[in-house]
Enzyme design. Structure first.
Site, PDB file in Angstrom:
ATOM      1  N   LYS A  21      28.409   5.354  21.797  1.00  0.00           N
ATOM      2  CA  LYS A  21      27.857   6.252  22.814  1.00  0.00           C
ATOM      3  C   LYS A  21      28.864   6.392  23.965  1.00  0.00           C
ATOM      4  O   LYS A  21      29.159   7.487  24.405  1.00  0.00           O
ATOM      5  CB  LYS A  21      26.528   5.684  23.300  1.00  0.00           C
ATOM      6  CG  LYS A  21      25.842   6.523  24.328  1.00  0.00           C
ATOM      7  CD  LYS A  21      24.506   5.903  24.682  1.00  0.00           C
ATOM      8  CE  LYS A  21      23.968   6.522  25.963  1.00  0.00           C
ATOM      9  NZ  LYS A  21      22.738   5.854  26.404  1.00  0.00           N
ATOM     10  N   GLU A  33      34.994  -3.702  20.993  1.00  0.00           N
ATOM     11  CA  GLU A  33      34.997  -4.000  19.556  1.00  0.00           C
ATOM     12  C   GLU A  33      35.258  -2.736  18.738  1.00  0.00           C
ATOM     13  O   GLU A  33      36.052  -2.739  17.790  1.00  0.00           O
ATOM     14  CB  GLU A  33      33.642  -4.602  19.126  1.00  0.00           C
ATOM     15  CG  GLU A  33      33.354  -5.987  19.661  1.00  0.00           C
ATOM     16  CD  GLU A  33      32.703  -5.979  21.035  1.00  0.00           C
ATOM     17  OE1 GLU A  33      32.759  -4.944  21.747  1.00  0.00           O
ATOM     18  OE2 GLU A  33      32.140  -7.033  21.414  1.00  0.00           O
ATOM     19  N   GLY A  70      21.224   3.180  23.493  1.00  0.00           N
ATOM     20  CA  GLY A  70      21.903   2.745  22.277  1.00  0.00           C
ATOM     21  C   GLY A  70      20.962   2.098  21.272  1.00  0.00           C
ATOM     22  O   GLY A  70      20.966   2.432  20.085  1.00  0.00           O
ATOM     23  N   ARG A  71      20.108   1.200  21.750  1.00  0.00           N
ATOM     24  CA  ARG A  71      19.249   0.463  20.805  1.00  0.00           C
ATOM     25  C   ARG A  71      18.060   1.293  20.314  1.00  0.00           C
ATOM     26  O   ARG A  71      17.236   0.802  19.552  1.00  0.00           O
ATOM     27  CB  ARG A  71      18.808  -0.865  21.418  1.00  0.00           C
ATOM     28  CG  ARG A  71      18.182  -0.770  22.794  1.00  0.00           C
ATOM     29  CD  ARG A  71      18.086  -2.129  23.467  1.00  0.00           C
ATOM     30  NE  ARG A  71      17.624  -2.029  24.836  1.00  0.00           N
ATOM     31  CZ  ARG A  71      18.409  -1.850  25.881  1.00  0.00           C
ATOM     32  NH1 ARG A  71      19.705  -1.773  25.721  1.00  0.00           N
ATOM     33  NH2 ARG A  71      17.900  -1.791  27.108  1.00  0.00           N
ATOM     34  N   GLU A 124      17.541  -7.284  24.325  1.00  0.00           N
ATOM     35  CA  GLU A 124      18.389  -6.529  25.260  1.00  0.00           C
ATOM     36  C   GLU A 124      17.502  -5.661  26.165  1.00  0.00           C
ATOM     37  O   GLU A 124      17.858  -5.401  27.313  1.00  0.00           O
ATOM     38  CB  GLU A 124      19.416  -5.657  24.509  1.00  0.00           C
ATOM     39  CG  GLU A 124      20.559  -5.192  25.401  1.00  0.00           C
ATOM     40  CD  GLU A 124      21.676  -4.473  24.649  1.00  0.00           C
ATOM     41  OE1 GLU A 124      21.475  -3.306  24.278  1.00  0.00           O
ATOM     42  OE2 GLU A 124      22.755  -5.060  24.463  1.00  0.00           O
ATOM     43  N   HIS A 164      11.685 -23.408   3.185  1.00  0.00           N
ATOM     44  CA  HIS A 164      12.419 -24.612   2.775  1.00  0.00           C
ATOM     45  C   HIS A 164      13.496 -24.955   3.793  1.00  0.00           C
ATOM     46  O   HIS A 164      14.441 -25.682   3.483  1.00  0.00           O
ATOM     47  CB  HIS A 164      13.002 -24.398   1.378  1.00  0.00           C
ATOM     48  CG  HIS A 164      11.920 -24.134   0.374  1.00  0.00           C
ATOM     49  ND1 HIS A 164      11.286 -25.140  -0.331  1.00  0.00           N
ATOM     50  CD2 HIS A 164      11.301 -22.976   0.010  1.00  0.00           C
ATOM     51  CE1 HIS A 164      10.351 -24.606  -1.098  1.00  0.00           C
ATOM     52  NE2 HIS A 164      10.343 -23.298  -0.906  1.00  0.00           N
ATOM     53  N   LYS A 179      32.001  -9.202  29.455  1.00  0.00           N
ATOM     54  CA  LYS A 179      33.061  -8.243  29.098  1.00  0.00           C
ATOM     55  C   LYS A 179      34.186  -8.313  30.119  1.00  0.00           C
ATOM     56  O   LYS A 179      35.371  -8.263  29.762  1.00  0.00           O
ATOM     57  CB  LYS A 179      32.497  -6.804  29.082  1.00  0.00           C
ATOM     58  CG  LYS A 179      31.495  -6.522  27.992  1.00  0.00           C
ATOM     59  CD  LYS A 179      31.043  -5.061  28.069  1.00  0.00           C
ATOM     60  CE  LYS A 179      29.904  -4.780  27.120  1.00  0.00           C
ATOM     61  NZ  LYS A 179      29.328  -3.440  27.254  1.00  0.00           N
TER      62      LYS A 179
HETATM   63  O1  F6P Z   1      27.205  -4.154  25.226  1.00  0.00           O
HETATM   64  C1  F6P Z   1      25.941  -3.753  24.901  1.00  0.00           C
HETATM   65  C2  F6P Z   1      25.928  -2.344  24.459  1.00  0.00           C
HETATM   66  O2  F6P Z   1      26.166  -1.524  25.562  1.00  0.00           O
HETATM   67  C3  F6P Z   1      24.630  -1.938  23.778  1.00  0.00           C
HETATM   68  O3  F6P Z   1      23.623  -1.625  24.637  1.00  0.00           O
HETATM   69  C4  F6P Z   1      25.078  -0.821  22.907  1.00  0.00           C
HETATM   70  O4  F6P Z   1      24.162  -0.542  21.886  1.00  0.00           O
HETATM   71  C5  F6P Z   1      26.391  -1.366  22.397  1.00  0.00           C
HETATM   72  O5  F6P Z   1      26.940  -2.065  23.491  1.00  0.00           O
HETATM   73  C6  F6P Z   1      27.368  -0.353  21.893  1.00  0.00           C
HETATM   74  O6  F6P Z   1      27.657   0.602  22.867  1.00  0.00           O
HETATM   75  P1  F6P Z   1      28.415   1.938  22.501  1.00  0.00           P
HETATM   76  O7  F6P Z   1      27.554   2.721  21.585  1.00  0.00           O
HETATM   77  O8  F6P Z   1      28.630   2.622  23.819  1.00  0.00           O
HETATM   78  O9  F6P Z   1      29.715   1.573  21.859  1.00  0.00           O
END
Ligand code: F6P
Length: 529
Positions: free
Chosen positions: A208, A214, A269-270, A355, A386, A496
């Site tokens: 987004k 990452e 995002g979520r 979150e 188990h 971060k």
């Molecule tokens: O770091 C958390 C977060 O901002 C989440 O809320 C989000 O889903 C995820 O990182 C990924 O964000 P993006 O879609 O901006 O890469």
């Protein structure tokens, strides 16, 4: 739900909260097992929506508790807040954003015409792209059809699509194969790319913000992988597409603007798997299957906005969860699907619930006066029986659990399926009733652990869409009751920022100076020759 109006308030100051406090003191007189003897209970506590039956009868509540929980919903103005969300009001105050994921599945009838238009246009573009990929018309730089989709994204830009593609594998009806890369750990990318042919691989970079570390690092490495093997810089646009609300950053990365699908700041995002973030779901199921998935969620939206409180599934789920955490002291929620296909459900719900509602300030910035989201964790039954079920039956902490089972046996293995269901029911029975063993304290099972059992008619797109939407609205209701903002996530930012100077120290040998002594010691240990 009926609407009432005045400003949301600290939950502990509400009359219903105080009455619930009193009722919780009296509960030991009424063990859960005794409540379960009432034959009218299932009728009162079972409600269905979108092909999913929610059986709340094993919650540790009687009619007086239920009455006060419903009063709590009323006094917290949950229904007014739900209407405000679906009408597009700015309810995410700290980011000044509307929260309209419901509009992505037609569940926000009063959303603006502009929003309805961009949703429809984007879906149209998704359907066209999907048809071209599924029919082999979308081709790579050597004119071969695309075979492998590598989805790069993390958090909300990853968990939902992977969960759904995995859970609905039986409904997959294309030649495409899906690979998901979220972690910055190169092992994940390495394994995802192993054996892939760049000529037939399409990378979908989903972010987004298009600023998530990452995803940036993984997308860069994927581009290098592609370049090293193809030597075709001119083919990047053909083999890398994006989903983002930050077009500028995506173009700067090298993506072709015509190969970008939009995201919007009014979708968190979520809550975004219903948007173009869910492209792999569409590619896997096809347009009809994807639309059924959206339809399952839309049915829940409609139910949520219109169903009276006493039979409103997401609201009841939130009220029982609040009762469990805030009054009965449950410290965790175990998500226990008795179905291998839902292996990724707990991971997905961890982000959705924790979150969203892992917050310590109310919407006016003051400190919360009660506990918010407990730890959500989970695992697949019967494997967990188990492993950690020993703690669930004889451990010393209060908890609650959601059992999720699927009624229909799709594998034609009735014995497996019946044993699977028998185990799920037996576990929730044991958790509720426990076992008295006079003279043998080591065998005593205390019971009185409240659980919910969700029965999906089948594990298909509609039911899964409905199940996830119920959890979304549950999260919303709990945030409304706790008077917190469920739609921001400022807590993740600190780590971060702190990672940047540590990376500089690890990568460039810069002398660590801004960290505490313990962290500096670890940096030195990690960088020693
Ligand atoms: O770091 C958390 C977060 O901002 C989440 O809320 C989000 O889903 C995820 O990182 C990924 O964000 P993006 O879609 O901006 O890469």
């Amino acid at each position: 739900m009926t609407h009432s109006s005045s400003t949301p308030t600290t939950p502990t100051a509400l009359p219903a909260w105080q009455k619930l406090d009193e009722l919780a003191q009296r509960l030991p007189d009424q063990p859960l097992q005794a409540l379960l003897q009432d034959p009218t209970r299932p009728e009162q506590f079972c409600h269905a929506v979108g092909g999913c039956l929610f059986d709340f009868s094993k919650q540790w509540v009687d009619s007086r508790v239920l009455q006060q929980l419903l009063a709590l919903a009323e006094q917290s103005q949950v229904s007014r807040q739900a209407a405000a969300m679906c009408d597009g009001e700015i309810i995410n105050q700290t980011e000044q954003r509307a929260v309209l994921h419901t509009a992505l599945r037609g569940g926000a009838p009063n959303a603006s015409a502009e929003i309805k238009t961009v949703v429809r246009d984007t879906q149209q573009r998704m359907f066209e792209l999907s048809a071209a990929l599924r029919e082999g018309r979308y081709r790579g730089y050597t004119n071969k059809p695309i075979r492998d989709i590598v989805h790069i994204g993390i958090g909300g830009s990853h968990l939902g699509p992977e969960l759904v593609v995995h859970a609905l594998r039986d409904y997959a009806n294309s030649h495409l194969r899906f690979h998901f890369v979220a972690n910055i750990d190169a092992n994940e990318l390495h394994h995802a790319l192993a054996g892939l042919n760049p000529e037939t691989t399409l990378f979908v970079v989903v972010s987004k913000s298009f600023g998530t570390l990452e995803t940036q690092i993984n997308a860069n490495s994927a581009r290098s992988w592609f370049m090293e093997r193809s030597g075709r810089i001119d083919a990047i646009g053909q083999h890398f597409i994006g989903v983002t609300s930050n077009i500028e950053a995506a173009v700067e990365f090298g993506l072709d603007p015509t190969q970008l699908l939009p995201m919007w700041d009014w979708v968190g995002g979520r809550f975004s798997l219903w948007s173009a973030v869910g492209l792999p779901i569409l590619l896997s199921l096809g347009q009809a299957g994807f639309q059924q998935f959206l339809e399952g969620a839309r049915r829940v939206d409609e139910h949520f906005l219109n169903q009276p409180a006493h039979s409103n599934v997401p609201l009841l789920a939130a009220l029982f969860a609040t009762w469990n955490y805030n009054f009965l002291g449950a410290t965790s929620l175990a998500v226990l699907p008795y179905d291998e296909r839902l292996t990724l459900l707990a991971d997905y719900l961890q982000q959705l619930e924790m979150e969203s509602n892992g917050k310590s300030v109310q919407r006016d910035g003051s400190t919360v006066s009660t506990q918010t989201m407990p730890v959500l964790w989970g695992g697949i039954g019967t494997r967990g029986q188990h492993a950690y079920h020993q703690l669930l039956h004889q451990g010393s902490r209060a908890y609650t659990a959601d059992f999720i089972v699927v009624r229909r046996d799709t594998r034609g293995q009735p014995q497996h399926h019946q044993w699977l269901l028998a185990n799920a029911l037996a576990q929730s029975q044991a958790m509720a009733a426990g076992q008295a063993t006079p003279g043998e304290p080591h065998k005593h099972v205390p019971g009185n652990h409240p659980t919910t059992t969700v029965v999906l008619d089948d594990l298909g797109p509609t039911q899964l869409g409905a199940l996830l939407a119920v959890y979304e609205h549950k999260v919303f209701c709990q945030g409304a009751i706790w008077n917190i903002n469920s739609f921001d996530q400022w807590g993740v930012e600190l780590g971060k920022q702190l990672a940047k100077p540590i990376f500089a120290a690890l990568a460039n040998g810069e002398e660590p100076s801004t960290q505490d002594a313990a962290t500096q010691h670890l940096i030195k240990h990690l960088t020693q020759p």
